[in-house]
Design a protein around this motif. Structure first.
Motif, mmCIF file in Angstrom:
data_model
loop_
_atom_site.group_PDB
_atom_site.id
_atom_site.type_symbol
_atom_site.label_atom_id
_atom_site.label_comp_id
_atom_site.label_asym_id
_atom_site.label_seq_id
_atom_site.Cartn_x
_atom_site.Cartn_y
_atom_site.Cartn_z
ATOM 1 N N UNK A 410 0.817 -1.222 0.000
ATOM 2 C CA UNK A 410 0.000 0.000 0.000
ATOM 3 C C UNK A 410 0.852 1.275 0.000
ATOM 4 N N UNK A 411 2.146 1.157 -0.147
ATOM 5 C CA UNK A 411 3.001 2.347 -0.160
ATOM 6 C C UNK A 411 2.778 3.180 -1.413
ATOM 7 N N UNK A 412 2.782 4.488 -1.225
ATOM 8 C CA UNK A 412 2.731 5.408 -2.372
ATOM 9 C C UNK A 412 4.169 5.838 -2.670
ATOM 10 N N UNK A 413 4.503 5.868 -3.940
ATOM 11 C CA UNK A 413 5.894 6.142 -4.289
ATOM 12 C C UNK A 413 6.131 7.509 -4.921
ATOM 13 N N UNK A 414 5.101 8.228 -5.281
ATOM 14 C CA UNK A 414 5.308 9.546 -5.892
ATOM 15 C C UNK A 414 5.690 9.419 -7.349
ATOM 16 N N UNK A 415 6.795 10.067 -7.742
ATOM 17 C CA UNK A 415 7.219 10.086 -9.146
ATOM 18 C C UNK A 415 7.347 8.655 -9.666
#
Lengths: 418, 67
Positions: A410-415
């Motif tokens: 569920x981690x968001x990584x951005x770019x």
């Protein structure tokens, strides 16, 4: 302070200031540089083409006396430490340049010298150009498994792995792979350096066509000072993540008969709280030492991609015991787990799975190895994708999703978040 | 030493019991996860039921033949 003084001191270079000392893990893998020259001229090679040029001072081949001295020191180390299984890897340069007879002598002497103190497993990593029936006979007789380096289908391989005269080496390595395909007992697997110009699906299908037991995917050696090929700014690292994820998806859904990719299965193991099978991912203590052609003891040779002398320990098999190498910061830093990482990595959610990737890829001349990997974002993309695939599969059978899998999925990584 | 080594690497945390693992193997369709769980079961059996015991028994070198 000079680079060599900072490296010798260790703190703030190989590991953070005040990092706790780790328990010592004995060596179980010994990498012999039996030949220090190569008949290929691969542009990405860390031995000849990057920052370190120490190969120029090495003898072309390891002398028998050097080899015997090394075995005696290894035997003493294994006997004292009680190592049950030991791996000897014949490496180079191109190890087959020594010829079949000397290879057989090396392998036979190792078994004779070490078999009563440990189980000996031997392998060699070759560019495949010299591997023929004579070498096949030797490896079958001596039980040495053979790994071949293939970067993709012929046109792609030839561009990246030419002979010194510029001619491609694909035809020769294909022949070697076909020979080994018929002898799975000594076929160690294939090694492939990731190249963004190659289509991942084509590379995967081509490598699978040789029916290797395993494939090792290697990210090209790069540092924060020298970015990876095809990358002009740190934000473009996502291209490596996208490339790896494409192969991952093909591999993950493949049938039982397809080869293992140790990078991917190691990430899965780490997500389940187990150990990694490779030193390029995870925090498990590394237990490898390199014996150079002249008998010098060195840390992992890929460090040569960072700066001249990066793998240097100042020790050799004639004057020193292997236990002394365990005390060197360059070796110790690879046994310290999380404690060797920079503060950014120590705080990262991916820390226990990623382990800041491969040590050489963390380097910058300003902060030594106290950086996240130059491939940080690509590794996160890959790990998250593995976690997502596992989560989906666990859910599909009504099985509770392990905590680490759930957290990283569920981690968001951005770019580059895909 | 082994226990502290495993704690250091974060390997000591078991995700599920051997019984749960075997149940998952039964239910999973062929693929990477099923193969991994089968391999882990075999490793644990060889190691006498101590997960992680094989950590120091394979060569981790990134460019070595995997066998």
């Amino acid at each position: 302070m000079s680079l060599s003084s900072r490296a010798a001191n260790g703190e703030g270079f190989w590991f953070g200031k005040g990092a706790p000392q780790a328990p010592v893990v004995p060596f179980n893998t010994f990498l012999f540089k039996i030949a220090s020259r190569c008949n290929l001229a691969c542009p990405y090679c860390y031995v000849y083409e990057l920052r370190d040029q120490s190969w120029r001072a090495q003898p072309q081949f390891m002398q028998r006396s050097t080899y015997s001295a090394a075995l005696a020191k290894i035997r003493a180390h294994l006997a004292a430490q009680g190592v049950p299984i030991t791996h000897l890897i014949f490496h180079g340069g191109e190890p087959l340049l020594v010829g079949p007879q000397r290879l057989e002598e090396f392998a036979t002497e190792a078994r004779k010298c070490l078999s009563d103190v440990t189980e000996v497993r031997m392998g060699l990593q070759s560019n495949g150009t010299l591997f023929d029936e004579r070498f096949l006979d030797v490896v079958l007789r001596t039980g040495v498994s053979v790994g071949l380096s293939i970067d993709g289908p012929p046109a792609q391989h030839d561009r990246l792995r030419p002979y010194r005269n510029g001619r491609g080496s694909s035809r020769a390595v294909e022949r070697a792979a076909r020979l080994l395909e018929k002898h799975p007992d000594v076929f160690g697997g294939l090694l492939c350096v990731v190249n963004l110009d190659n289509d991942p699906a084509e590379v995967w299908e081509y490598l699978c066509s040789f029916h290797p037991p395993g494939i090792d995917l290697l990210l090209p050696h790069a540092t924060h000072d020298h970015l990876p090929p095809g990358v002009n700014a740190p934000s473009e690292i996502v291209r490596y993540g996208e490339w790896l994820v494409q192969i991952l998806d093909l591999w993950y859904g493949a049938g039982e008969d397809r080869p293992d990719i140790r990078l991917f299965s190691s990430i899965m193991r780490l997500l389940l709280g187990r150990d990694s099978m490779v030193e390029s991912i995870g925090n498990c203590p590394a237990s490898l030492i390199v014996i150079e052609s002249n008998g010098e003891l060195e840390a992992v040779d890929a460090l040569k991609a960072c700066y001249h002398g990066a793998a240097y320990t100042g020790l050799n098999v004639f004057d020193h015991d292997l236990d002394q190498a365990l005390g060197k910061p360059v070796v110790k830093s690879r046994q310290m787990g999380t404690a060797s990482l920079c503060s950014t990595c120590r705080r990262c959610t991916f820390r226990d799975t990623c382990g800041a990737g491969y040590q050489p890829h963390r380097y910058s001349s300003r902060r030594g190895f106290q950086n996240p990997s130059v491939y940080c974002h690509a590794l996160k993309m890959l790990i998250r994708r593995v976690a997502l695939l596992m989560q989906e599969e666990f859910r599909s059978i009504g099985f509770p999703v392990p905590r680490r899998v759930q957290t990283l999925a569920r981690q968001k990584l951005g770019v580059g978040d895909a | 030493m082994l226990a502290s080594m495993l704690a250091l690497s974060g390997s000591a945390s078991a995700s599920f019991t051997p019984q749960e693992r075997d149940k998952a193997i039964e239910k999973l369709t062929p693929g990477a996860l099923k193969r991994l769980l089968i391999n882990l079961r075999a490793e644990d059996q060889r190691a006498g039921g101590a997960p992680g015991r094989l950590a120091q028994q394979h060569s981790q070198f990134v460019s070595a033949p995997p066998k």
